[in-house]
Design a protein around this motif. Structure first.
Motif, PDB file in Angstrom:
ATOM      1  N   UNK A  72      16.940 -20.097 -14.033  1.00 10.21           N
ATOM      2  CA  UNK A  72      17.302 -18.701 -13.786  1.00 10.21           C
ATOM      3  C   UNK A  72      16.224 -18.071 -12.915  1.00 10.21           C
ATOM      4  N   UNK A  73      16.678 -17.263 -11.984  1.00 11.44           N
ATOM      5  CA  UNK A  73      15.786 -16.698 -10.975  1.00 11.44           C
ATOM      6  C   UNK A  73      15.973 -15.185 -10.939  1.00 11.44           C
ATOM      7  N   UNK A  74      14.895 -14.444 -11.178  1.00 10.66           N
ATOM      8  CA  UNK A  74      14.924 -12.986 -11.024  1.00 10.66           C
ATOM      9  C   UNK A  74      14.425 -12.675  -9.623  1.00 10.66           C
ATOM     10  N   UNK A  75      15.334 -12.220  -8.793  1.00  9.82           N
ATOM     11  CA  UNK A  75      15.080 -12.131  -7.360  1.00  9.82           C
ATOM     12  C   UNK A  75      14.959 -10.681  -6.914  1.00  9.82           C
ATOM     13  N   UNK A  76      14.252 -10.485  -5.804  1.00  5.23           N
ATOM     14  CA  UNK A  76      14.189  -9.183  -5.148  1.00  5.23           C
ATOM     15  C   UNK A  76      14.928  -9.274  -3.823  1.00  5.23           C
ATOM     16  N   UNK A  77      15.858  -8.373  -3.621  1.00  7.28           N
ATOM     17  CA  UNK A  77      16.634  -8.363  -2.382  1.00  7.28           C
ATOM     18  C   UNK A  77      15.818  -7.686  -1.284  1.00  7.28           C
ATOM     19  N   UNK A  78      15.492  -8.440  -0.234  1.00  5.19           N
ATOM     20  CA  UNK A  78      14.665  -7.884   0.841  1.00  5.19           C
ATOM     21  C   UNK A  78      15.371  -7.911   2.192  1.00  5.19           C
ATOM     22  N   UNK A  79      16.552  -8.488   2.255  1.00  3.35           N
ATOM     23  CA  UNK A  79      17.298  -8.551   3.513  1.00  3.35           C
ATOM     24  C   UNK A  79      17.815  -7.159   3.865  1.00  3.35           C
ATOM     25  N   UNK A  80      17.524  -6.700   5.075  1.00  8.54           N
ATOM     26  CA  UNK A  80      17.932  -5.350   5.484  1.00  8.54           C
ATOM     27  C   UNK A  80      19.375  -5.291   5.970  1.00  8.54           C
TER      28      UNK A  80
ATOM     29  N   UNK B 161       0.812  -1.223   0.000  1.00  5.60           N
ATOM     30  CA  UNK B 161       0.000   0.000   0.000  1.00  5.60           C
ATOM     31  C   UNK B 161       0.843   1.269   0.000  1.00  5.60           C
ATOM     32  N   UNK B 162       2.111   1.144  -0.349  1.00  6.07           N
ATOM     33  CA  UNK B 162       2.997   2.304  -0.330  1.00  6.07           C
ATOM     34  C   UNK B 162       2.724   3.217  -1.528  1.00  6.07           C
ATOM     35  N   UNK B 163       3.184   4.429  -1.410  1.00  3.35           N
ATOM     36  CA  UNK B 163       3.061   5.402  -2.491  1.00  3.35           C
ATOM     37  C   UNK B 163       3.973   4.981  -3.638  1.00  3.35           C
ATOM     38  N   UNK B 164       3.388   4.549  -4.758  1.00  2.00           N
ATOM     39  CA  UNK B 164       4.200   4.010  -5.846  1.00  2.00           C
ATOM     40  C   UNK B 164       5.021   5.078  -6.554  1.00  2.00           C
ATOM     41  N   UNK B 165       4.739   6.346  -6.263  1.00  5.75           N
ATOM     42  CA  UNK B 165       5.528   7.411  -6.874  1.00  5.75           C
ATOM     43  C   UNK B 165       6.942   7.468  -6.299  1.00  5.75           C
ATOM     44  N   UNK B 166       7.085   7.044  -5.046  1.00  8.52           N
ATOM     45  CA  UNK B 166       8.398   7.125  -4.401  1.00  8.52           C
ATOM     46  C   UNK B 166       8.844   5.798  -3.791  1.00  8.52           C
ATOM     47  N   UNK B 167       7.992   4.763  -3.853  1.00  7.38           N
ATOM     48  CA  UNK B 167       8.340   3.461  -3.273  1.00  7.38           C
ATOM     49  C   UNK B 167       8.092   2.341  -4.273  1.00  7.38           C
ATOM     50  N   UNK B 168       8.840   1.260  -4.113  1.00  9.38           N
ATOM     51  CA  UNK B 168       8.592   0.040  -4.875  1.00  9.38           C
ATOM     52  C   UNK B 168       7.333  -0.605  -4.311  1.00  9.38           C
ATOM     53  N   UNK B 169       6.308  -0.764  -5.131  1.00  6.30           N
ATOM     54  CA  UNK B 169       5.051  -1.294  -4.605  1.00  6.30           C
ATOM     55  C   UNK B 169       4.899  -2.795  -4.800  1.00  6.30           C
ATOM     56  N   UNK B 170       5.976  -3.499  -5.162  1.00  8.23           N
ATOM     57  CA  UNK B 170       5.935  -4.958  -5.221  1.00  8.23           C
ATOM     58  C   UNK B 170       6.278  -5.523  -3.847  1.00  8.23           C
ATOM     59  N   UNK B 171       5.295  -6.139  -3.213  1.00 10.78           N
ATOM     60  CA  UNK B 171       5.490  -6.703  -1.876  1.00 10.78           C
ATOM     61  C   UNK B 171       6.050  -8.118  -1.965  1.00 10.78           C
ATOM     62  N   UNK B 172       5.419  -8.936  -2.785  1.00 11.70           N
ATOM     63  CA  UNK B 172       5.837 -10.324  -2.968  1.00 11.70           C
ATOM     64  C   UNK B 172       6.109 -10.532  -4.447  1.00 11.70           C
ATOM     65  N   UNK B 173       7.307 -10.993  -4.770  1.00 10.18           N
ATOM     66  CA  UNK B 173       7.689 -11.094  -6.177  1.00 10.18           C
ATOM     67  C   UNK B 173       8.472 -12.375  -6.422  1.00 10.18           C
TER      68      UNK B 173
ATOM     69  N   UNK C 254      22.105  -6.030  -6.133  1.00 10.62           N
ATOM     70  CA  UNK C 254      21.112  -5.097  -6.676  1.00 10.62           C
ATOM     71  C   UNK C 254      19.710  -5.438  -6.182  1.00 10.62           C
ATOM     72  N   UNK C 255      18.856  -4.433  -6.092  1.00 16.18           N
ATOM     73  CA  UNK C 255      17.494  -4.647  -5.606  1.00 16.18           C
ATOM     74  C   UNK C 255      16.809  -5.773  -6.362  1.00 16.18           C
ATOM     75  N   UNK C 256      16.840  -5.722  -7.688  1.00 10.87           N
ATOM     76  CA  UNK C 256      16.345  -6.815  -8.527  1.00 10.87           C
ATOM     77  C   UNK C 256      17.512  -7.331  -9.351  1.00 10.87           C
ATOM     78  N   UNK C 257      17.650  -8.652  -9.393  1.00 15.21           N
ATOM     79  CA  UNK C 257      18.812  -9.212 -10.080  1.00 15.21           C
ATOM     80  C   UNK C 257      18.522 -10.627 -10.565  1.00 15.21           C
ATOM     81  N   UNK C 258      19.096 -10.971 -11.698  1.00 10.16           N
ATOM     82  CA  UNK C 258      19.073 -12.333 -12.202  1.00 10.16           C
ATOM     83  C   UNK C 258      20.251 -13.098 -11.625  1.00 10.16           C
ATOM     84  N   UNK C 259      20.012 -14.342 -11.247  1.00  9.40           N
ATOM     85  CA  UNK C 259      21.142 -15.209 -10.948  1.00  9.40           C
ATOM     86  C   UNK C 259      20.790 -16.641 -11.316  1.00  9.40           C
ATOM     87  N   UNK C 260      21.824 -17.391 -11.610  1.00 10.18           N
ATOM     88  CA  UNK C 260      21.656 -18.776 -12.028  1.00 10.18           C
ATOM     89  C   UNK C 260      21.338 -19.643 -10.823  1.00 10.18           C
ATOM     90  N   UNK C 261      20.461 -20.606 -11.020  1.00  8.89           N
ATOM     91  CA  UNK C 261      20.159 -21.553  -9.958  1.00  8.89           C
ATOM     92  C   UNK C 261      18.807 -21.301  -9.323  1.00  8.89           C
TER      93      UNK C 261
END
Length: 236
Positions: free
Chosen positions: A118-126, A82-94, A134-141
């Motif tokens: 191949x897996x396009x991942x979202x980095x969520x670890x703080x 529910x974040x403001x998509x103008x300034x935040x990434x609004x993908x919660x689960x990807x 990178x926030x979104x990244x491809x990696x093998x496996x």
């Protein structure tokens, strides 16, 4: 939030299925199931598995060299916050995965599958990453090849290659652009030149790629898609 209009997305998916099914590229039954489910939703979210592509000609550069038949399965999950998509990434689960079975088919016998993922991942670890992340990244496996006998193959989960997030439309576009030779498969260019196809892809790009690539704009005010998040190798 017109870019994320569920009604517009349903319309695009319906038209998209009309466009692609005439080419006999694969099995898209899971997209029909998704289309039916979207009718009962009032929030933008979906999970779809096994969007299947079939290739029956050798892909240049694949190993072993005897491989000549391929099955590519695309899985994609998107949930919004529910974040403001103008300034935040609004993908919660990807989730975005390409699971690939390759075969050395001979006389109608496929033999054992050679697996790739191949897996396009979202980095969520703080916590601070040990490697560039990178926030979104491809990696093998991925889970698809865990536990397999890899023989003499050395498999790394890095490097993590920066790439913007993708939905089912951009995922389809990614697969036909990277795995289907336009010389061997004339439908690729034909489909890409279709006005409806281009409009659907452009709307998906506006939803997911425009905020991402705006990170490279010096006037960018986005809090999640920043140059240091999407491309941490960049030293500012």
């Amino acid at each position: 939030m017109d870019n994320w209009s569920l009604r517009r997305f349903r319309q695009d998916l319906s038209k998209f299925l009309e466009l692609i099914e005439g080419y006999q590229i694969g099995d898209f039954n899971s997209l029909h199931v998704l289309l039916g489910k979207l009718e009962s939703l009032d929030t933008f979210e979906y999970e779809v598995k096994d969007i299947v592509f079939h290739l029956r000609k050798r892909i240049s550069g694949t190993m072993p060299e005897t491989l000549n038949k391929y099955k590519i399965s695309l899985d994609n999950t998107i949930n919004l916050n529910n974040k403001d998509h103008q300034i935040n990434d609004n993908l919660e689960n990807f989730i975005f995965e390409l699971n690939i079975d390759s075969f050395a088919s001979e006389n109608g016998n496929d033999g054992k599958p050679y697996k790739n993922c191949w897996h396009l991942d979202k980095h969520i670890d703080s916590s601070p990453p040990k490697y560039t992340h990178p926030t979104y990244h491809f990696h093998f496996g991925g889970e698809y090849i865990e536990g397999l006998d890899t023989g003499e193959i050395s498999i790394f989960s890095f490097p993590r290659l920066p790439h913007p997030p993708m939905d089912i439309f951009l995922g389809f576009h990614f697969v036909i652009s990277n795995f289907y030779s336009s010389k061997e498969y004339p439908f690729v260019n034909e489909l890409k030149e279709h006005d409806d196809y281009k409009s659907i892809i452009k709307r998906a790009q506006k939803r997911l790629w425009t905020p991402y690539f705006n990170a490279f704009d010096s006037t960018n005010k986005h809090q999640d898609f920043t140059i240091n998040n999407v491309f941490p190798l960049y030293i500012s």
